[in-house]
Write a protein that holds these residues in place. Structure first.
Motif, PDB file in Angstrom:
ATOM      1  N   LEU A 118      11.829   8.638 -13.812  1.00  0.00           N
ATOM      2  CA  LEU A 118      11.091   7.732 -12.920  1.00  0.00           C
ATOM      3  C   LEU A 118      11.030   8.339 -11.507  1.00  0.00           C
ATOM      4  CD1 LEU A 118      11.582   3.873 -12.946  1.00  0.00           C
ATOM      5  CD2 LEU A 118      10.342   5.120 -11.209  1.00  0.00           C
ATOM      6  N   SER A 119      10.062   9.223 -11.332  1.00  0.00           N
ATOM      7  CA  SER A 119      10.025  10.009 -10.099  1.00  0.00           C
ATOM      8  C   SER A 119       8.956   9.551  -9.121  1.00  0.00           C
ATOM      9  CB  SER A 119       9.801  11.480 -10.450  1.00  0.00           C
ATOM     10  OG  SER A 119       8.638  11.593 -11.261  1.00  0.00           O
ATOM     11  N   SER A 120       8.152   8.583  -9.518  1.00  0.00           N
ATOM     12  CA  SER A 120       7.127   8.086  -8.600  1.00  0.00           C
ATOM     13  C   SER A 120       6.659   6.705  -9.054  1.00  0.00           C
ATOM     14  CB  SER A 120       5.918   9.038  -8.561  1.00  0.00           C
ATOM     15  OG  SER A 120       5.241   8.991  -9.812  1.00  0.00           O
ATOM     16  N   PHE A 121       5.915   6.048  -8.189  1.00  0.00           N
ATOM     17  CA  PHE A 121       5.341   4.740  -8.528  1.00  0.00           C
ATOM     18  C   PHE A 121       4.470   4.868  -9.777  1.00  0.00           C
ATOM     19  CE2 PHE A 121       2.062   1.488  -8.212  1.00  0.00           C
ATOM     20  CZ  PHE A 121       2.750   0.357  -7.832  1.00  0.00           C
ATOM     21  N   GLU A 122       3.627   5.898  -9.787  1.00  0.00           N
ATOM     22  CA  GLU A 122       2.716   6.078 -10.914  1.00  0.00           C
ATOM     23  C   GLU A 122       3.461   6.409 -12.198  1.00  0.00           C
ATOM     24  OE1 GLU A 122      -0.368   5.321 -11.400  1.00  0.00           O
ATOM     25  OE2 GLU A 122      -0.373   4.545  -9.353  1.00  0.00           O
ATOM     26  N   LYS A 123       4.473   7.253 -12.097  1.00  0.00           N
ATOM     27  CA  LYS A 123       5.265   7.631 -13.281  1.00  0.00           C
ATOM     28  C   LYS A 123       5.944   6.393 -13.881  1.00  0.00           C
ATOM     29  CE  LYS A 123       7.269  10.701 -15.971  1.00  0.00           C
ATOM     30  NZ  LYS A 123       6.561  11.600 -16.858  1.00  0.00           N
ATOM     31  N   GLY A 124       6.366   5.499 -13.013  1.00  0.00           N
ATOM     32  CA  GLY A 124       7.038   4.281 -13.472  1.00  0.00           C
ATOM     33  C   GLY A 124       6.150   3.429 -14.369  1.00  0.00           C
TER      34      GLY A 124
ATOM     35  N   ASP B  24       0.831  -1.214   0.000  1.00  0.00           N
ATOM     36  CA  ASP B  24       0.000   0.000   0.000  1.00  0.00           C
ATOM     37  C   ASP B  24       0.855   1.250   0.000  1.00  0.00           C
ATOM     38  OD1 ASP B  24      -2.282  -1.467  -0.066  1.00  0.00           O
ATOM     39  OD2 ASP B  24      -2.627  -1.402   2.116  1.00  0.00           O
ATOM     40  N   GLU B  25       1.915   1.226   0.802  1.00  0.00           N
ATOM     41  CA  GLU B  25       2.796   2.408   0.848  1.00  0.00           C
ATOM     42  C   GLU B  25       3.555   2.559  -0.471  1.00  0.00           C
ATOM     43  OE1 GLU B  25       6.353   4.503   3.515  1.00  0.00           O
ATOM     44  OE2 GLU B  25       5.653   2.503   4.060  1.00  0.00           O
ATOM     45  N   ALA B  26       3.943   1.420  -1.049  1.00  0.00           N
ATOM     46  CA  ALA B  26       4.698   1.450  -2.315  1.00  0.00           C
ATOM     47  C   ALA B  26       3.943   2.240  -3.382  1.00  0.00           C
ATOM     48  CB  ALA B  26       4.971   0.028  -2.798  1.00  0.00           C
ATOM     49  N   LYS B  27       2.622   2.063  -3.398  1.00  0.00           N
ATOM     50  CA  LYS B  27       1.805   2.686  -4.444  1.00  0.00           C
ATOM     51  C   LYS B  27       1.735   4.208  -4.323  1.00  0.00           C
ATOM     52  CE  LYS B  27      -0.976  -1.463  -4.939  1.00  0.00           C
ATOM     53  NZ  LYS B  27      -2.217  -2.161  -4.607  1.00  0.00           N
ATOM     54  N   THR B  28       2.149   4.721  -3.176  1.00  0.00           N
ATOM     55  CA  THR B  28       2.100   6.189  -2.988  1.00  0.00           C
ATOM     56  C   THR B  28       3.494   6.814  -3.058  1.00  0.00           C
ATOM     57  OG1 THR B  28       2.415   6.057  -0.594  1.00  0.00           O
ATOM     58  CG2 THR B  28       0.144   5.892  -1.410  1.00  0.00           C
ATOM     59  N   LEU B  29       4.491   5.983  -3.305  1.00  0.00           N
ATOM     60  CA  LEU B  29       5.872   6.478  -3.178  1.00  0.00           C
ATOM     61  C   LEU B  29       6.267   7.469  -4.285  1.00  0.00           C
ATOM     62  CD1 LEU B  29       8.066   3.413  -2.087  1.00  0.00           C
ATOM     63  CD2 LEU B  29       7.355   5.390  -0.726  1.00  0.00           C
ATOM     64  N   GLN B  30       7.095   8.415  -3.865  1.00  0.00           N
ATOM     65  CA  GLN B  30       7.703   9.357  -4.801  1.00  0.00           C
ATOM     66  C   GLN B  30       9.204   9.421  -4.492  1.00  0.00           C
ATOM     67  OE1 GLN B  30       5.695  13.119  -4.631  1.00  0.00           O
ATOM     68  NE2 GLN B  30       4.050  12.325  -5.917  1.00  0.00           N
ATOM     69  N   PHE B  31       9.973   9.814  -5.484  1.00  0.00           N
ATOM     70  CA  PHE B  31      11.428   9.948  -5.292  1.00  0.00           C
ATOM     71  C   PHE B  31      11.700  10.870  -4.102  1.00  0.00           C
ATOM     72  CE2 PHE B  31      15.490  12.150  -6.655  1.00  0.00           C
ATOM     73  CZ  PHE B  31      16.319  11.084  -6.335  1.00  0.00           C
ATOM     74  N   GLN B  32      12.539  10.421  -3.230  1.00  0.00           N
ATOM     75  CA  GLN B  32      12.924  11.131  -2.008  1.00  0.00           C
ATOM     76  C   GLN B  32      11.774  11.304  -1.019  1.00  0.00           C
ATOM     77  OE1 GLN B  32      15.041  14.654  -3.473  1.00  0.00           O
ATOM     78  NE2 GLN B  32      16.946  13.491  -3.516  1.00  0.00           N
ATOM     79  N   GLY B  33      10.689  10.536  -1.250  1.00  0.00           N
ATOM     80  CA  GLY B  33       9.556  10.579  -0.322  1.00  0.00           C
ATOM     81  C   GLY B  33       9.829   9.773   0.934  1.00  0.00           C
TER      82      GLY B  33
END
Lengths: 230, 78
Positions: free
Chosen positions: B61-67, B20-29
């Motif tokens: 590749l700056s976030s989970f969604e961007k990836g 769940d946390e992975a899906k909200t991750l952003q670079f340097q988050g």
């Protein structure tokens, strides 16, 4: 390039321009011993000027910044490559060069420091595969021109890392022990657990008066490092 | 493992977080997703999907969604 006296011999250090990786060179007659050959432009010129014919290469680990000088050396000299078994497995596949890691990290450095290192790195990321002449699972004792080297695997920074003790007086630590910065164990293939369980106890067991010759940064005697971290 | 599972696993194993946390991750988050962590993530994705990411995509590749969007360029639907 600069030289230091180790075991009453001249050990030359070639530090690469962009990544600041230390390659160590010992020359005896027409034979040379190189630890972690980088792409320092002075290195090839030096070897040619010394009329070296055979180069024995030791690797402390498989990362690109420690191996990138090898393909060029292989086109000019008869070479013998020695590394750990795990290191050998990784460098056998050109996909594992991972020069793009270096490129990315240089971009990060540039953003932080306002430098232009990544730009200079472009074009240096050629892919290559390497096959060692000798590899070992855990330890290896190796003689070169009357010098004794003891290899010991030290996983953690990478899976194929090792340290190489030279005549019980100095140790090439690669990136498994650095004198002026923390060891990174989070790169792919790295393991903090392996480092803490296997490598750290080994490093802690090394004698106080051993000279550390690291893959990056300054060299120092282990005693000084222990004093600083006590 | 489905592509979705492989994609999530690259983040959870690299950064030691839950799905769940992975899906909200952003670079340097999170502290683990710094420049070194980014290199590990790239390696995990390249191995999971047998691809080599272009340098521009590595930077983007700056976030989970961007990836997800970047992988689509390699014909990988996550």
């Amino acid at each position: 390039m600069h030289c230091l006296s180790v075991n009453d011999q001249n050990l030359c250090v070639f530090t690469s321009t962009l990544i600041k990786e230390n390659a160590y060179l010992l020359v005896k007659g027409r034979k040379a011993l190189l630890v972690d050959p980088n792409d320092s432009p002075d290195l090839l010129a030096f070897l040619q000027k010394a009329q070296v014919q055979e180069v024995t290469i030791f690797l402390t680990h498989e990362h690109f910044d420690h191996t990138c000088g090898i393909p060029l050396l292989q086109t000019h000299f008869q070479t013998t490559l020695v590394c750990s078994h795990r290191c050998a497995e990784v460098i056998a596949d050109e996909k594992n060069n991972q020069a793009n890691w270096i490129y990315y990290l240089l971009i990060c450095q540039d953003e932080q420091n306002g430098t232009h290192l990544a730009e200079s790195f472009q074009g240096k990321d050629s892919k290559y595969a390497l096959v060692p002449n000798h590899s070992f699972r855990e330890q290896l004792d190796y003689q070169w021109e009357g010098e004794h080297f003891h290899f010991q695997t030290t996983p953690g920074h990478s899976a194929g890392s090792c340290c190489i003790i030279w005549n019980d007086a100095a140790v090439f630590t690669g990136d498994s022990l650095l004198a002026d910065r923390a060891v990174i164990t989070r790169f792919p293939g790295g393991s903090t657990e392996q480092y803490n369980q296997r490598t750290k106890p080994y490093l802690d067991s090394l004698p106080d008066d051993l000279l550390i010759l690291p893959g990056h940064g300054n060299y120092c005697v282990i005693r000084e490092l222990r004093r600083e971290t006590a | 493992m489905t592509n979705e599972e492989k994609y999530i696993h690259a983040f959870t194993s690299t950064f030691e977080v839950g799905a769940d946390e992975a899906k909200t991750l952003q670079f340097q988050g999170v502290p683990a997703w710094d420049s070194v962590g980014h290199v590990s993530l790239i390696a995990a994705l390249e191995e999971a999907f047998d691809i080599a990411l272009d340098p521009d995509d590595i930077l983007d590749l700056s976030s989970f969604e961007k990836g997800r969007k970047i992988l689509a360029k390699y014909n990988i639907t996550v």
